[in-house]
Motif scaffolding. Structure first.
Motif, mmCIF file in Angstrom:
data_model
loop_
_atom_site.group_PDB
_atom_site.id
_atom_site.type_symbol
_atom_site.label_atom_id
_atom_site.label_comp_id
_atom_site.label_asym_id
_atom_site.label_seq_id
_atom_site.Cartn_x
_atom_site.Cartn_y
_atom_site.Cartn_z
ATOM 1 N N GLU A 71 -22.617 -15.241 -59.450
ATOM 2 C CA GLU A 71 -21.411 -15.072 -58.643
ATOM 3 C C GLU A 71 -20.199 -15.619 -59.377
ATOM 4 O O GLU A 71 -20.257 -16.672 -60.011
ATOM 5 C CB GLU A 71 -21.572 -15.713 -57.267
ATOM 6 C CG GLU A 71 -21.999 -17.161 -57.256
ATOM 7 C CD GLU A 71 -22.456 -17.619 -55.880
ATOM 8 O OE1 GLU A 71 -22.735 -16.759 -55.023
ATOM 9 O OE2 GLU A 71 -22.530 -18.846 -55.666
ATOM 10 N N ILE A 72 -19.139 -14.842 -59.298
ATOM 11 C CA ILE A 72 -17.851 -15.234 -59.861
ATOM 12 C C ILE A 72 -16.814 -15.002 -58.763
ATOM 13 O O ILE A 72 -16.655 -13.879 -58.266
ATOM 14 C CB ILE A 72 -17.505 -14.437 -61.144
ATOM 15 C CG1 ILE A 72 -16.144 -14.837 -61.689
ATOM 16 C CG2 ILE A 72 -17.626 -12.943 -60.943
ATOM 17 C CD1 ILE A 72 -16.150 -16.093 -62.490
ATOM 18 N N VAL A 73 -16.175 -16.080 -58.336
ATOM 19 C CA VAL A 73 -15.183 -16.007 -57.268
ATOM 20 C C VAL A 73 -13.937 -16.752 -57.743
ATOM 21 O O VAL A 73 -14.004 -17.950 -58.049
ATOM 22 C CB VAL A 73 -15.704 -16.622 -55.959
ATOM 23 C CG1 VAL A 73 -14.651 -16.487 -54.857
ATOM 24 C CG2 VAL A 73 -17.008 -15.953 -55.526
ATOM 25 N N PHE A 74 -12.830 -16.052 -57.811
ATOM 26 C CA PHE A 74 -11.588 -16.616 -58.330
ATOM 27 C C PHE A 74 -10.771 -17.260 -57.208
ATOM 28 O O PHE A 74 -10.669 -16.711 -56.107
ATOM 29 C CB PHE A 74 -10.741 -15.523 -58.989
ATOM 30 C CG PHE A 74 -11.421 -14.863 -60.159
ATOM 31 C CD1 PHE A 74 -11.544 -15.516 -61.381
ATOM 32 C CD2 PHE A 74 -11.941 -13.585 -60.042
ATOM 33 C CE1 PHE A 74 -12.165 -14.913 -62.457
ATOM 34 C CE2 PHE A 74 -12.572 -12.967 -61.111
ATOM 35 C CZ PHE A 74 -12.680 -13.642 -62.322
ATOM 36 N N GLY A 128 -13.717 -12.371 -55.213
ATOM 37 C CA GLY A 128 -14.751 -12.216 -56.229
ATOM 38 C C GLY A 128 -15.970 -11.528 -55.663
ATOM 39 O O GLY A 128 -15.872 -10.729 -54.736
ATOM 40 N N TYR A 129 -17.126 -11.882 -56.192
ATOM 41 C CA TYR A 129 -18.339 -11.174 -55.786
ATOM 42 C C TYR A 129 -19.587 -11.910 -56.247
ATOM 43 O O TYR A 129 -19.550 -12.806 -57.107
ATOM 44 C CB TYR A 129 -18.356 -9.755 -56.369
ATOM 45 C CG TYR A 129 -18.407 -9.718 -57.881
ATOM 46 C CD1 TYR A 129 -19.622 -9.637 -58.566
ATOM 47 C CD2 TYR A 129 -17.238 -9.760 -58.636
ATOM 48 C CE1 TYR A 129 -19.662 -9.624 -59.951
ATOM 49 C CE2 TYR A 129 -17.263 -9.740 -60.018
ATOM 50 C CZ TYR A 129 -18.491 -9.670 -60.666
ATOM 51 O OH TYR A 129 -18.536 -9.659 -62.041
ATOM 52 N N PRO A 143 -10.491 -2.301 -59.819
ATOM 53 C CA PRO A 143 -10.170 -2.426 -61.250
ATOM 54 C C PRO A 143 -9.626 -3.779 -61.651
ATOM 55 O O PRO A 143 -9.935 -4.271 -62.739
ATOM 56 C CB PRO A 143 -9.147 -1.303 -61.467
ATOM 57 C CG PRO A 143 -9.485 -0.270 -60.436
ATOM 58 C CD PRO A 143 -9.926 -1.057 -59.243
ATOM 59 N N TRP A 144 -8.812 -4.425 -60.800
ATOM 60 C CA TRP A 144 -8.214 -5.694 -61.223
ATOM 61 C C TRP A 144 -9.268 -6.781 -61.403
ATOM 62 O O TRP A 144 -9.143 -7.625 -62.305
ATOM 63 C CB TRP A 144 -7.131 -6.140 -60.250
ATOM 64 C CG TRP A 144 -7.590 -6.676 -58.920
ATOM 65 C CD1 TRP A 144 -7.805 -5.975 -57.773
ATOM 66 C CD2 TRP A 144 -7.861 -8.055 -58.602
ATOM 67 N NE1 TRP A 144 -8.198 -6.814 -56.756
ATOM 68 C CE2 TRP A 144 -8.241 -8.095 -57.234
ATOM 69 C CE3 TRP A 144 -7.821 -9.244 -59.317
ATOM 70 C CZ2 TRP A 144 -8.582 -9.278 -56.591
ATOM 71 C CZ3 TRP A 144 -8.156 -10.433 -58.674
ATOM 72 C CH2 TRP A 144 -8.531 -10.440 -57.333
ATOM 73 N N ILE A 145 -10.315 -6.736 -60.597
ATOM 74 C CA ILE A 145 -11.396 -7.708 -60.764
ATOM 75 C C ILE A 145 -12.199 -7.394 -62.026
ATOM 76 O O ILE A 145 -12.514 -8.283 -62.833
ATOM 77 C CB ILE A 145 -12.313 -7.721 -59.524
ATOM 78 C CG1 ILE A 145 -11.560 -8.276 -58.314
ATOM 79 C CG2 ILE A 145 -13.576 -8.543 -59.787
ATOM 80 C CD1 ILE A 145 -12.376 -8.318 -57.048
ATOM 81 N N PRO A 158 -3.316 -12.433 -53.032
ATOM 82 C CA PRO A 158 -4.747 -12.520 -53.294
ATOM 83 C C PRO A 158 -5.182 -11.985 -54.658
ATOM 84 O O PRO A 158 -6.246 -12.379 -55.154
ATOM 85 C CB PRO A 158 -5.363 -11.682 -52.161
ATOM 86 C CG PRO A 158 -4.340 -11.674 -51.088
ATOM 87 C CD PRO A 158 -3.019 -11.692 -51.789
ATOM 88 N N THR A 159 -4.413 -11.104 -55.274
ATOM 89 C CA THR A 159 -4.826 -10.525 -56.554
ATOM 90 C C THR A 159 -4.285 -11.283 -57.762
ATOM 91 O O THR A 159 -4.539 -10.897 -58.899
ATOM 92 C CB THR A 159 -4.394 -9.048 -56.645
ATOM 93 O OG1 THR A 159 -2.972 -8.957 -56.645
ATOM 94 C CG2 THR A 159 -4.953 -8.243 -55.491
ATOM 95 N N GLN A 160 -3.563 -12.371 -57.529
ATOM 96 C CA GLN A 160 -3.040 -13.184 -58.643
ATOM 97 C C GLN A 160 -3.976 -14.367 -58.873
ATOM 98 O O GLN A 160 -3.982 -15.339 -58.110
ATOM 99 C CB GLN A 160 -1.622 -13.676 -58.356
ATOM 100 C CG GLN A 160 -1.024 -14.486 -59.493
ATOM 101 C CD GLN A 160 0.386 -14.970 -59.200
ATOM 102 O OE1 GLN A 160 1.115 -14.359 -58.415
ATOM 103 N NE2 GLN A 160 0.779 -16.075 -59.818
#
Length: 325
Positions: A114-117, A93-94, A274-276, A124-126
């Motif tokens: 901040e949004i961190v998944f 996230g970021y 893009p995925w984020i 990591p991208t799922q």
């Protein structure tokens, strides 16, 4: 003066003269613009620190966050359900932030969201939407770190403002910030979250790294502020109790989480992968920009209290009982 330093400063002078990255603070009429305050700082460490808080030109910047979350269980007491050292999640996230000036003052805030998944430990991208608790066998919704306001300040910035102690390591400047966190949520919120004594205890540990060329280009000379974001790398580690969505009470389930992540600065939201951005655009659009004014800060626990518990209309124990399937 060594050859590299002399070359870097010369390049900096040429860059500023040719590209206009040095802005004159008096040119802005915006009373919240941080530039007129930033140019008062003469201490190099102070300039570097302020540029990690936000861009001196007043625009949004991003710190991309990527890492892992591990179980830290004394004596491996939860095996085989949870094994000490087991990677439970990846985190991706970021934090999006800006430097904000209290109108017509020398006071600055860092304003951020901040949004961190929590993502699959093997992918990591799922992004995970549910997690099965191996201790009680129930499956719970995964709630990402989603703090709508994370503020630092206000702090007064004058010509005497100084930054942290710097150390040069090979081709980088480094400094450290270690923060012990201790908050009694039982007292402040009336909600214990299953924490011992109702108290959240954690350690937040940060190491900041800036390349020497970037230091010389953006923190050398006085009376101007640089445009854009400073290229910064951060190493971050946190030890803290089980995340609230995991429904593992610290009072009865021994152990904690260890977060270990890297972070790096980006110009703004559009620079994220893009995925984020797809996930945020669809479900978390508030986190596309930083806050426009100071507000009450959140952390993972107060955010959970505000959003999942309705600000106290239900309890953490009720949430776990209702959402565990």
């Amino acid at each position: 003066m060594n050859k590299r330093l002399a070359t870097s400063i010369a390049m900096c002078v040429v860059m500023l003269a040719s590209t206009g990255t040095a802005a004159v603070a008096e040119e802005t009429s915006d009373p919240t613009h941080p530039g007129p305050v930033y140019i008062q700082v003469t201490d190099q460490a102070g300039k570097l620190a302020l540029q990690t808080y936000g861009r001196p030109d007043g625009e949004d910047m991003v710190f991309r966050i990527s890492g892992s979350v591990y179980a830290n269980v004394e004596g491996n007491a939860l095996a085989p359900g949870i094994v000490h050292g087991q990677k439970l999640f990846n985190i991706e996230g970021y934090n999006i932030r800006q430097l904000y000036r209290v109108p017509n003052t020398n006071q600055l805030y860092q304003l951020s969201r901040e949004i961190v998944f929590y993502t699959d430990p093997n992918n990591p991208t799922q992004i995970l939407t549910q997690w099965t608790n191996p201790i009680d066998g129930k499956t719970y919704p995964v709630v990402p770190i989603n703090n709508a306001n994370v503020n630092f300040g206000p702090f007064n910035v004058t010509s005497s403002f100084v930054g942290p102690t710097l150390r040069t390591m090979h081709d980088e400047v480094e400094w450290t910030s270690d923060i012990p966190v201790r908050t009694n949520f039982g007292t402040t919120l009336g909600e214990s979250f299953g924490l011992k004594n109702g108290t959240y205890s954690a350690m937040e540990m940060f190491d900041f790294y800036v390349d020497l060329d970037e230091v010389y280009a953006r923190a050398t000379g006085n009376g101007w502020y640089p445009a854009g974001h400073m290229k910064t790398k951060i190493s971050w580690a946190r030890t803290s109790p089980w995340a609230p969505f995991m429904c593992l009470p610290e009072t009865s389930v021994q152990g904690q989480l260890t977060y270990h992540a890297r972070s790096w600065s980006l110009a703004g939201y559009s620079s994220l992968e893009p995925w984020i951005r797809t996930a945020v655009d669809a479900n978390w659009p508030l986190y596309k920009t930083s806050p426009s004014a100071p507000g009450t800060s959140e952390n993972s626990w107060t955010s959970f209290y505000n959003k999942q518990l309705g600000g106290g209309t239900s309890t953490w124990a009720q949430w776990c009982a209702t959402n565990g399937a």
